[in-house]
Design an enzyme around this catalytic site. Sequence first.
Site, PDB file in Angstrom:
ATOM      1  N   ASP A 128       0.849  -1.186   0.000  1.00 43.31           N
ATOM      2  CA  ASP A 128       0.000   0.000   0.000  1.00 43.31           C
ATOM      3  C   ASP A 128       0.889   1.241   0.000  1.00 43.31           C
ATOM      4  O   ASP A 128       1.826   1.329   0.793  1.00 43.31           O
ATOM      5  CB  ASP A 128      -0.898  -0.024   1.246  1.00 43.31           C
ATOM      6  CG  ASP A 128      -2.045   0.952   1.126  1.00 43.31           C
ATOM      7  OD1 ASP A 128      -2.446   1.281  -0.009  1.00 43.31           O
ATOM      8  OD2 ASP A 128      -2.534   1.392   2.177  1.00 43.31           O
ATOM      9  N   HIS A 135      -3.799  14.090   0.544  1.00 52.86           N
ATOM     10  CA  HIS A 135      -4.060  13.175   1.671  1.00 52.86           C
ATOM     11  C   HIS A 135      -2.936  13.257   2.704  1.00 52.86           C
ATOM     12  O   HIS A 135      -3.189  13.399   3.906  1.00 52.86           O
ATOM     13  CB  HIS A 135      -4.200  11.746   1.158  1.00 52.86           C
ATOM     14  CG  HIS A 135      -4.244  10.707   2.245  1.00 52.86           C
ATOM     15  ND1 HIS A 135      -5.310  10.583   3.112  1.00 52.86           N
ATOM     16  CD2 HIS A 135      -3.339   9.763   2.630  1.00 52.86           C
ATOM     17  CE1 HIS A 135      -5.064   9.598   3.967  1.00 52.86           C
ATOM     18  NE2 HIS A 135      -3.874   9.085   3.703  1.00 52.86           N
ATOM     19  N   GLU A 201     -10.446   3.956   3.225  1.00 55.73           N
ATOM     20  CA  GLU A 201      -9.497   4.677   2.391  1.00 55.73           C
ATOM     21  C   GLU A 201      -9.820   4.326   0.946  1.00 55.73           C
ATOM     22  O   GLU A 201      -9.717   3.171   0.538  1.00 55.73           O
ATOM     23  CB  GLU A 201      -8.040   4.315   2.742  1.00 55.73           C
ATOM     24  CG  GLU A 201      -7.634   4.833   4.106  1.00 55.73           C
ATOM     25  CD  GLU A 201      -6.120   4.825   4.357  1.00 55.73           C
ATOM     26  OE1 GLU A 201      -5.397   4.100   3.654  1.00 55.73           O
ATOM     27  OE2 GLU A 201      -5.681   5.561   5.271  1.00 55.73           O
ATOM     28  N   GLU A 203      -9.027   3.945  -2.650  1.00 55.69           N
ATOM     29  CA  GLU A 203      -7.778   3.761  -3.375  1.00 55.69           C
ATOM     30  C   GLU A 203      -8.035   3.072  -4.714  1.00 55.69           C
ATOM     31  O   GLU A 203      -9.096   2.507  -4.949  1.00 55.69           O
ATOM     32  CB  GLU A 203      -6.803   2.886  -2.567  1.00 55.69           C
ATOM     33  CG  GLU A 203      -6.481   3.424  -1.187  1.00 55.69           C
ATOM     34  CD  GLU A 203      -5.263   2.770  -0.564  1.00 55.69           C
ATOM     35  OE1 GLU A 203      -4.461   2.157  -1.313  1.00 55.69           O
ATOM     36  OE2 GLU A 203      -5.124   2.852   0.662  1.00 55.69           O
ATOM     37  N   ASP A 235      -9.171   0.366   1.606  1.00 54.92           N
ATOM     38  CA  ASP A 235      -8.220  -0.047   2.642  1.00 54.92           C
ATOM     39  C   ASP A 235      -8.800   0.340   4.001  1.00 54.92           C
ATOM     40  O   ASP A 235      -8.430   1.340   4.592  1.00 54.92           O
ATOM     41  CB  ASP A 235      -6.891   0.667   2.373  1.00 54.92           C
ATOM     42  CG  ASP A 235      -5.823   0.301   3.385  1.00 54.92           C
ATOM     43  OD1 ASP A 235      -5.844  -0.841   3.868  1.00 54.92           O
ATOM     44  OD2 ASP A 235      -4.979   1.170   3.674  1.00 54.92           O
ATOM     45  N   ARG A 239      -8.458   3.721  12.933  1.00 51.73           N
ATOM     46  CA  ARG A 239      -7.531   4.823  13.243  1.00 51.73           C
ATOM     47  C   ARG A 239      -7.016   4.795  14.676  1.00 51.73           C
ATOM     48  O   ARG A 239      -5.884   5.210  14.938  1.00 51.73           O
ATOM     49  CB  ARG A 239      -8.215   6.174  13.001  1.00 51.73           C
ATOM     50  CG  ARG A 239      -8.708   6.394  11.591  1.00 51.73           C
ATOM     51  CD  ARG A 239      -7.573   6.413  10.589  1.00 51.73           C
ATOM     52  NE  ARG A 239      -8.086   6.553   9.227  1.00 51.73           N
ATOM     53  CZ  ARG A 239      -7.347   6.331   8.150  1.00 51.73           C
ATOM     54  NH1 ARG A 239      -6.086   5.948   8.248  1.00 51.73           N
ATOM     55  NH2 ARG A 239      -7.882   6.475   6.949  1.00 51.73           N
ATOM     56  N   GLN A 242      -4.445   1.968  14.905  1.00 55.38           N
ATOM     57  CA  GLN A 242      -3.275   2.392  14.135  1.00 55.38           C
ATOM     58  C   GLN A 242      -2.443   3.437  14.896  1.00 55.38           C
ATOM     59  O   GLN A 242      -1.205   3.366  14.924  1.00 55.38           O
ATOM     60  CB  GLN A 242      -3.761   2.958  12.797  1.00 55.38           C
ATOM     61  CG  GLN A 242      -2.673   3.337  11.817  1.00 55.38           C
ATOM     62  CD  GLN A 242      -3.255   3.969  10.546  1.00 55.38           C
ATOM     63  OE1 GLN A 242      -4.455   3.938  10.302  1.00 55.38           O
ATOM     64  NE2 GLN A 242      -2.379   4.544   9.729  1.00 55.38           N
ATOM     65  N   LYS A 255      -4.848  -2.048   9.959  1.00 60.99           N
ATOM     66  CA  LYS A 255      -5.162  -2.223   8.538  1.00 60.99           C
ATOM     67  C   LYS A 255      -5.395  -3.679   8.152  1.00 60.99           C
ATOM     68  O   LYS A 255      -6.033  -3.950   7.142  1.00 60.99           O
ATOM     69  CB  LYS A 255      -3.972  -1.735   7.694  1.00 60.99           C
ATOM     70  CG  LYS A 255      -3.564  -0.305   7.938  1.00 60.99           C
ATOM     71  CD  LYS A 255      -4.370   0.636   7.102  1.00 60.99           C
ATOM     72  CE  LYS A 255      -3.715   2.007   7.031  1.00 60.99           C
ATOM     73  NZ  LYS A 255      -4.439   2.873   6.075  1.00 60.99           N
ATOM     74  N   THR A 259      -9.109  -5.784   3.565  1.00 59.39           N
ATOM     75  CA  THR A 259      -8.926  -4.850   2.461  1.00 59.39           C
ATOM     76  C   THR A 259      -9.838  -5.340   1.348  1.00 59.39           C
ATOM     77  O   THR A 259      -9.719  -6.493   0.931  1.00 59.39           O
ATOM     78  CB  THR A 259      -7.460  -4.872   1.965  1.00 59.39           C
ATOM     79  OG1 THR A 259      -6.585  -4.597   3.065  1.00 59.39           O
ATOM     80  CG2 THR A 259      -7.237  -3.842   0.871  1.00 59.39           C
ATOM     81  N   GLU A 363     -10.167  12.481   7.047  1.00 61.30           N
ATOM     82  CA  GLU A 363     -10.044  13.812   6.453  1.00 61.30           C
ATOM     83  C   GLU A 363     -11.399  14.511   6.323  1.00 61.30           C
ATOM     84  O   GLU A 363     -11.515  15.706   6.584  1.00 61.30           O
ATOM     85  CB  GLU A 363      -9.403  13.709   5.071  1.00 61.30           C
ATOM     86  CG  GLU A 363      -7.969  13.210   5.092  1.00 61.30           C
ATOM     87  CD  GLU A 363      -7.566  12.713   3.715  1.00 61.30           C
ATOM     88  OE1 GLU A 363      -7.080  13.530   2.918  1.00 61.30           O
ATOM     89  OE2 GLU A 363      -7.754  11.515   3.432  1.00 61.30           O
TER      90      GLU A 363
END
Lengths: 416, 416
Positions: A128, A135, A201, A203, A235, A239, A242, A255, A259, A363
């Site tokens: 990844d 970002h 996420e 992606e 993904d 948080r 992490q 993570k 996925t 975000e």
Amino acid sequence: MKARQAPMSEQSPLDLAGDDPFGPHNLPYGVFTTADEPGRRKVGVRIGNHVLDAGAAAAALGSPYAALLGGPGLDPLLAAGRTAWHDVRRALTAWVTVPAHRATVEPLLIPLPAVTMRLPYTVADYVDFYASEHHAANVGQIFRPGGEPLTPNWKHLPIGYHGRSGTVVVSGTDVVRPSGQRKAPADPAPVFGPSVKLDIEAEVGFVVGVPSAQGHPVPLAAFRDHVFGVSLLNDWSARDIQAWEYVPLGPFLGKSFATSVSAWVTPLEALDAARTAPPARDVPVLPYLDDTAEEEPGGFDLRISVAVNGQVVAEPPFASMYWTAAQQLAQMTVNGASLRTGDLYGSGTVSGPEPHQRGSLLELTWNGRDALELPTGRRTFLADGDEVTMTAWAPGPDGVRIGLGEVTGRIVPAPR
Amino acid sequence: MKARQAPMSEQSPLDLAGDDPFGPHNLPYGVFTTADEPGRRKVGVRIGNHVLDAGAAAAALGSPYAALLGGPGLDPLLAAGRTAWHDVRRALTAWVTVPAHRATVEPLLIPLPAVTMRLPYTVADYVDFYASEHHAANVGQIFRPGGEPLTPNWKHLPIGYHGRSGTVVVSGTDVVRPSGQRKAPADPAPVFGPSVKLDIEAEVGFVVGVPSAQGHPVPLAAFRDHVFGVSLLNDWSARDIQAWEYVPLGPFLGKSFATSVSAWVTPLEALDAARTAPPARDVPVLPYLDDTAEEEPGGFDLRISVAVNGQVVAEPPFASMYWTAAQQLAQMTVNGASLRTGDLYGSGTVSGPEPHQRGSLLELTWNGRDALELPTGRRTFLADGDEVTMTAWAPGPDGVRIGLGEVTGRIVPAPR
């Protein structure tokens, strides 16, 4: 029920509207099963809202590609290489467009609701990246307010890390809320429990077909010799888990629980009209990453849309990515690391410059400060039962759109 | 040459000295080929300095385990589960000890120099931990002098990250010096070239046999239901590449070029006498990591030796590891991440409290400050042509030693 029978409607599934995003300019590959043969995985090609049983079509038409398309996965096709990818695609185009093939092909078209899509290939290594400047800058501002938003290495190399390939799942698979340790800065010790900051996420994933030898870097110009195609990728990220675990060795359990990838892999050739120049780089890069003299522009103009419980919350533009997929491939192998068929690498979260273009809830809600108002309630991070769906399209030839399918997943509660 | 013929010496290869580290108490598994059939991978079991063609023995003796031992790899045996692991081991013990089997077994013993050992199983996901307190503290002191040697999370969870499974290679494979970006703090920009700080990490690898379902953590007590055995592991590391790339997402190219594992996988059952209590934990852990009530002590008393060009440079004691393999397994899955047959996880660099017990050149030379004097010259990090060999043994029953084989690799120059 005989799922493989031709539909009974008057119109043929091959008579698509000219602007169908899954018309003959697209032809993405997937793997499916049907209710009457749930154990038999077959290679399918999407055309409109139908799936062509590609192995059966190849056999029926006496095609030399019957072995590549015979299932149970895309692995043989991925490994076959660029010339074969082109030739198979030409054959498929003929099968779905030449009237003489219609009587053979039509009975092999199955309506999408009648199939179950499967993970289309064996995922080898999963890497990844972290390639959107917007970002990375947003994350930097959220977690290091007042500091430099980007780390010093960010504009010198595409930063990446390895993820867990064994938990890559196909679109539609439920995602169990992960549990783990978290610790707020003021807490004296970590606590254990289900993640309270479960995020997405948005992606784009790149699927490697042709292997490379250990000790031999893959240069920028060899991108199309190795990479077969593109899928959408979510993904999923916890948080809180992490944040507590990631210093100094990077994301791990935050993570690795899941996925999700789209069921359809769009071949690079279908995206020729979507190639676009990446943003100008304001810091010079080392020669192995310098793409200014490459024949083909390194970017892809993919328009992503992210919906939570049916409401669009973000529209990230993939064309805004600072680092390209070819640069990521060159970076991943510059130390001599080899590629295998089925290697998957994610672009990193796609976030554009505008607030509604951000590809993560981190975000979009600025780490929970600004809740989103959805018809299903206020959200900072994901609630149990929430369903997240990413879709995307790309400009194709003659003004048509190339659909990239979707990647969807629903959050189910952590086990007690 | 018929490599499979019985040796011509007077003494049988089955008449081992009582203290042979590869006697009938050990019986590690590997995969080999012979010169006359280089494409045919067979399962072998080491006995003394010979390899038993286990599949041929099973067939000749009418064993029900012929399919598990029939090659081309250990995958079927790994997946077969704990009861099968025990039963196959019992059968093997009988084959190499019961006189009635001797006439059948002896012709199936091949001298080690006549075989080529191969990667013994399909590596699924590769995870690397960071579980030696001495190693973590040394690294902290080297890179953050004056700061806290351990990060705040270190004693609350076994820190780990995913590595590249596609570049795991078997002992004896040459290692190409990786190239990449590096940047000294005073440099204005990164430079590109072959790593000038190529290092080793002496580790122990744990091989997962039995899968687990996504969403279902594997508790401490289920360690032996999932983990098949142990190999030695050298996590080659380019310190200069790593230092520049690893903030904020962890090690990537500094590690992904090669990871070497021993050819022999020692089953956990052979290490029963080596189980030992881990060091006292001075910070309480959360219940899912609390092993104080476990039936079996979580540590393994493995004595590792690291040699560069034949000279021993370190003797790391695995018994000193702060986090155990069972705790690492519980951590790796506590978020619901699933296990697959062939998952491999490394313990992290093994370093003991004494200077000569450090498992990396980074620590042994204190990041290049104190060169090692070898017969082949002074070394801070590895030179081209250097050969690194790790060996280990463990206490077995009745005072015998259990040999863990070796993992060796030679550095070859970066391609120009």
